[in-house]
Every structure is written in structure tokens, then in C-alpha cells.
Write an enzyme that holds these catalytic residues in place. Structure first.
Site, PDB file in Angstrom:
ATOM      1  N   SER A 166       0.839  -1.193   0.000  1.00 12.11           N
ATOM      2  CA  SER A 166       0.000   0.000   0.000  1.00 12.11           C
ATOM      3  C   SER A 166       0.881   1.253   0.000  1.00 12.11           C
ATOM      4  O   SER A 166       1.673   1.457  -0.909  1.00 12.11           O
ATOM      5  CB  SER A 166      -0.946  -0.041   1.203  1.00 12.11           C
ATOM      6  OG  SER A 166      -1.963   0.921   1.102  1.00 12.11           O
TER       7      SER A 166
ATOM      8  N   GLU B  35      -9.395  -5.550  -3.982  1.00 13.86           N
ATOM      9  CA  GLU B  35      -8.806  -4.579  -3.062  1.00 13.86           C
ATOM     10  C   GLU B  35      -9.868  -3.727  -2.362  1.00 13.86           C
ATOM     11  O   GLU B  35      -9.797  -3.473  -1.153  1.00 13.86           O
ATOM     12  CB  GLU B  35      -7.850  -3.649  -3.825  1.00 13.86           C
ATOM     13  CG  GLU B  35      -6.661  -4.321  -4.480  1.00 13.86           C
ATOM     14  CD  GLU B  35      -5.468  -4.448  -3.562  1.00 13.86           C
ATOM     15  OE1 GLU B  35      -5.554  -4.017  -2.395  1.00 13.86           O
ATOM     16  OE2 GLU B  35      -4.433  -4.982  -4.017  1.00 13.86           O
TER      17      GLU B  35
ATOM     18  N   HIS C  42      -7.799  -5.720   0.194  1.00 10.03           N
ATOM     19  CA  HIS C  42      -6.531  -5.036   0.443  1.00 10.03           C
ATOM     20  C   HIS C  42      -5.906  -5.556   1.741  1.00 10.03           C
ATOM     21  O   HIS C  42      -6.597  -5.761   2.744  1.00 10.03           O
ATOM     22  CB  HIS C  42      -6.800  -3.538   0.561  1.00 10.03           C
ATOM     23  CG  HIS C  42      -5.585  -2.671   0.574  1.00 10.03           C
ATOM     24  ND1 HIS C  42      -4.789  -2.472  -0.529  1.00 10.03           N
ATOM     25  CD2 HIS C  42      -5.025  -1.923   1.564  1.00 10.03           C
ATOM     26  CE1 HIS C  42      -3.809  -1.650  -0.231  1.00 10.03           C
ATOM     27  NE2 HIS C  42      -3.930  -1.304   1.037  1.00 10.03           N
TER      28      HIS C  42
END
Length: 493
Positions: free
Chosen positions: A185, A298, A389
Site C-alpha cells: 500500500s 482490493e 486489500h
């Protein structure tokens, strides 16, 4: 059993358990507070004797994730000023010249730390890789843009940590000539910037980007959140004024300004900025081996736990398409491929491809060096999170029990074995075990059961975004040319 290592700043005491030596909370730069607040990282003051490195060090000032993410992603908060610290896991057998991985955590540039149990590096050390995880400044102290302070301070912290690795990792059995930076990320976004920074040249040799594409903004864009915070604080938008504000008050206002912003839904946030120094404008990236990829769904980490996916109606979807100038044929294509999907799921799938999968594929297309692409597809049963995610992290680190908030109990260990093995292989040799990116667009899809290479998965959906992007570029050029022609006809206009 205790173990001593000697760094350039002094000796540190770690602990050996089950053949793994662990050193926690080792400082790589001076505390960034007091007179050093909002400045670039300064060198560590050497110490006499042996310094204990037996517990995680302080974390950078931050607030917890907003509910319900705070339950899914615990974010330890350890008080103290020496937050520029790192952790090392290494085999205790006296080996040397081992490959090194440096983990840069995510958290939207305002959350996270290296002390999450999910990031425990024992499995990497067990398999012959020295794992280093680092803390860096977050939020306005790390990424706020001021006229009287250096930009990208959090990125400068990361460079200082990588410099420490270059200068000291041999004392822990690592090879400073074989360093892989790895992040997820915001950590991956930071690594993409480091790949272009002349200040990071030579500090790493491979890179792994998990669910984070290259992303920078101009300084003016990056300064917007500082101006918003300054209005709320009723102080000038300068580092000098912000340094005089109580830290807790600063964090409260930061949390209020950021609000419910997230990487998919958007909103005010912190960014790496193009400053012409740490991050040059349009630089060529370093030629390093690259492993990159994303998770299939995600968006579900942000859309599902708080019910956003259920609140998005067909009308909301149509308005979003109009707002972001997304052609209707894009939505029709996604609907056709997902019969029965809710409008919120359609919007989330498009956002995942627009913001993550598409940019990462374009990065792979642009590189002459060896590049390997993956997709994580296993679906968590927890709260309908699916392949969301951050779900892959526990599989990469082989720390499934520490990540049960996201995976639930009984996550497939064979999948963790396969993914962890690929990361170890890449850090060791630059080859994770599948064919590198080429015109066939091979993607290693990690799933259980059924891990394997797929050629150009969902290529039609990615292609329609590329076509829309090109059309938008042509339209922009056409409008610019029309303006230029009018200007040439009337120079006073």
C-alpha cells in the site's frame, strides 16, 4: 539466550529463540522532536556500552484506524520520542552475506508501524533471509508540505534507514550488496518513489510493490491538507507554527481533516510530492528487478466492513461515472462479466482496476528490466472481505495466526508456503519462480486451490480503461491546441 551485534553507533543486545536472532527498536536516526521536529532525519548519537534491543521501539505519532478497520488491522501505539527505529530478524548460526529484505509498512502515510505481529520476520530468517522492518514519520510530521521545512520527510526517513542497512547489516549476517525493499500500500507507493530518487541510488537492488502503484503529486496539491489543518488550528501554515502546537492537538485536527478518506473513495490525505530533490520530476526509474501485484478485490476492505457497498445505488454508480468521466461502456462491460453484482461491487471493481491493477500493469509494460506480476485471489470468509486489500500480508510473512482478524481461522497454509517461498526466492536471486512479464502478460495468480500462471487475466477490462485514458488524453490535447490557436489569433486574449 542473548546475543550482541556491533553497529557503527554502538553495541546492541538481541535475543535468540529457536535459532533466530531478533533485535528490536534499534535507532537508525536521531529522535525527530524538539529542535529536530519537521527537519530531515539527523544521525544517531553513538552510545557507550551495550544497548538493549529486546522490545519494539516507539511508533511514530498517529491515531488508530477508524472503526471498523481498527478491529481488522490492529495498530500498536508505543509512546516515546525515538520513533525512527528498525527491527532485525536473522539466523543465529553465524552465516554471513545473506540476502536482505527491508519492509516498509503501509497505512495511507498516516497509520501503521513496524511492530505489528503480522510483520514478524522469523519465517524469513528461518529461510535464510535477513528481514528488516522500519518505522518512519507519518501524517503531517512526515508528509506535510511547508514553505519552511524539507518535503517528503517520511521518505527521507526511509532513505536514512536504508543507509543504516547499507552501513550496518553485515554485522547481522546480511549482504549490503543484495538488498530488496518490500512494501504494501503506502509502503509500495514509497518504494516506487525511492526507485526514482537519486538519494536512494545504490541502497537497494530489487523491489517488491504490493498493492501500491507509483503516485506523486505537485507540491501545491500536497500542501492543501496543511492549509486545511492550519485553518482548523488557527495558525499559519508553516512548520514553525505547527511545531509549537501540542502533538495530541495536532493529531486530533489531522484526524478530523482526513475524516473518512480512503485510497479508493478518495478525500484529503497525505502524499509524496515532486520536490525536485528527493523526488525529481519525470525521472527514469532505477533498473532493478521488480515484483509487483495486487489483490483481486482490493476495494472490499473499505467498501464492505462499514456497509458502503450496500449504500451505493444504481443512481450513485451512474453519478460516479459522470463525475469521473467514465464511459458507459466500461460499466456495461463490468456488469456483463459479473451477473448479479451489486452497484457498489461494480464501482469497487472498477476502482480497483483504475487505481491499482491498471497502473501496476502499465508500470510493468514500461520496464526493460526483469519484472514479475502477481495477483492474490484467495477470498477471506470474514465479514465478506473476499480478496481484499492487505489480506496477502500474512501469507507473504507466513504469519497467518497473527492475521486472523482478516483471514479468519484455518487460512490455507499451503498458499502461505507458496507465496512466502516466492518472496524468499525473489530476494535471494531475483526470480520468484515464474516467467517474467512480456507481451503475453503472464500473471501468477495465488489462490487455494489452484495457484498458477494466467496469461492476460481480464484483459478486456483493462484494455477499455487504456482506451478511455487515450481518448481523454487526445481530448485534452485537442482542447489545448484550440486554445493555442485562439491565442495566436488574438495575442491580447
Amino acid at each position: 539466550m542473548d546475543i550482541i551485534a556491533t553497529t557503527r553507533h554502538g553495541k546492541v543486545r538481541g535475543r535468540v529463540q529457536d535459532g533466530i536472532a531478533t533485535f528490536l527498536g534499534v535507532p537508525y536516526a536521531a529522535p525527530p522532536f524538539g529542535a529536530r521536529r519537521f527537519l530531515a532525519p539527523a544521525p544517531v548519537e553513538p552510545w557507550e556500552g551495550v544497548r538493549d534491543a529486546l522490545e519494539y521501539g516507539p511508533t511514530a505519532p498517529k491515531r488508530p484506524y477508524r472503526p471498523p478497520l481498527d478491529r481488522l488491522i490492529p495498530d500498536p501505539d508505543i509512546p516515546g520520542d525515538e520513533c525512527l527505529n528498525l527491527n532485525v530478524w536473522t539466523p543465529a548460526g553465524g552465516e554471513d552475506r545473506l540476502p536482505v529484505m527491508v519492509w516498509i509498512h503501509g497505512g495511507s502515510m498516516r497509520n501503521g508501524s513496524a511492530s505489528l505481529p503480522l510483520y514478524d520476520g522469523r519465517a524469513f530468517a528461518r529461510d535464510g533471509v535477513v528481514l528488516v522492518s522500519i518505522n518512519y514519520r507519518l501524517g503531517v510530521e512526515g508528509f506535510g508540505v511547508f514553505p519552511d521545512a524539507p518535503d517528503n520527510r517520511g521518505l527521507l526517513d526511509q532513505i536514512a534507514a536504508l543507509t543504516w542497512v547499507r552501513d550496518n547489516i553485515a554485522a547481522f549476517g546480511g549482504d549490503p550488496g543484495n538488498v530488496t525493499v518490500c512494501g504494501e500500500s503506502a509502503g509500495a507507493i514509497a518504494i516506487a518513489a525511492l526507485m526514482t530518487s537519486p538519494r536512494a541510488a545504490g541502497l537497494f537492488h530489487r523491489a517488491i510493490l504490493q498493492s501500491g502503484p507509483p503516485h506523486t503529486v505537485p507540491r501545491g496539491e500536497g500542501a492543501k491538507i496543511v492549509r486545511s489543518m492550519a485553518r482548523a488550528l488557527r495558525v499559519p501554515a508553516t512548520a514553525e507554527a505547527f511545531a509549537a502546537v501540542d502533538r495530541e492537538r495536532l493529531l486530533d485536527v489531522q484526524a478530523a481533516v482526513v475524516g473518512r478518506a480512503d485510497p479508493v473513495g478518495g478525500g484529503p490525505g497525505f502524499h509524496i510530492v515532486v520536490d525536485g530533490d528527493v523526488v525529481p520530476a519525470d525521472p527514469p526509474p532505477f533498473e532493478v528487478d521488480l515484483l509487483l501485484g495486487s489483490n483481486r478485490e482490493e476495494y472490499r476492505l473499505w467498501f464492505v466492513p462499514d456497509g458502503t457497498v450496500d449504500r451505493i445505488s444504481g443512481l450513485t454508480l451512474r453519478l460516479a461515472l459522470l463525475r469521473f468521466r467514465i464511459p458507459g461502456r466500461v460499466a456495461r462491460l463490468y456488469r456483463a462479466a459479473r451477473p448479479g453484482a451489486r452497484p457498489g461491487e461494480i464501482l469497487g471493481e472498477m476502482a480497483t482496476d483504475l487505481l491499482l491493477r491498471g497502473p501496476l500493469n502499465r508500470l510493468a509494460d514500461s520496464r526493460p528490466s526483469r519484472t514479475f506480476v502477481y495477483e492474490f485471489a484467495w477470498r477471506s470468509p470474514v465479514m465478506g472481505l473476499g480478496a481484499c486489500h492487505a489480506l496477502e500480508i500474512g501469507f507473504v510473512f507466513d504469519t497467518l495466526r497473527a492475521g486472523e482478524e482478516l483471514t479468519g481461522p484455518g487460512a490455507p497454509q499451503p498458499l502461505a508456503d507458496a507465496m512466502h517461498r516466492a518472496w524468499v526466492a525473489f530476494a535471494t536471486s531475483g526470480d520468484p519462480g515464474w516467467v517474467s512479464w512480456d507481451a503475453r502478460r503472464p500473471v501468477m495468480v495465488f489462490d487455494h486451490p489452484g495457484t498458477g500462471v494466467v496469461l492476460a487475466p481480464r484483459e478486456e477490462e483493462l484494455s477499455v480503461w487504456l482506451q478511455a485514458r487515450r481518448a481523454s488524453h487526445v481530448s485534452h490535447v485537442s482542447r489545448t491546441n484550440r486554445v493555442n490557436r485562439r491565442t495566436r489569433r488574438d495575442p491580447w486574449r
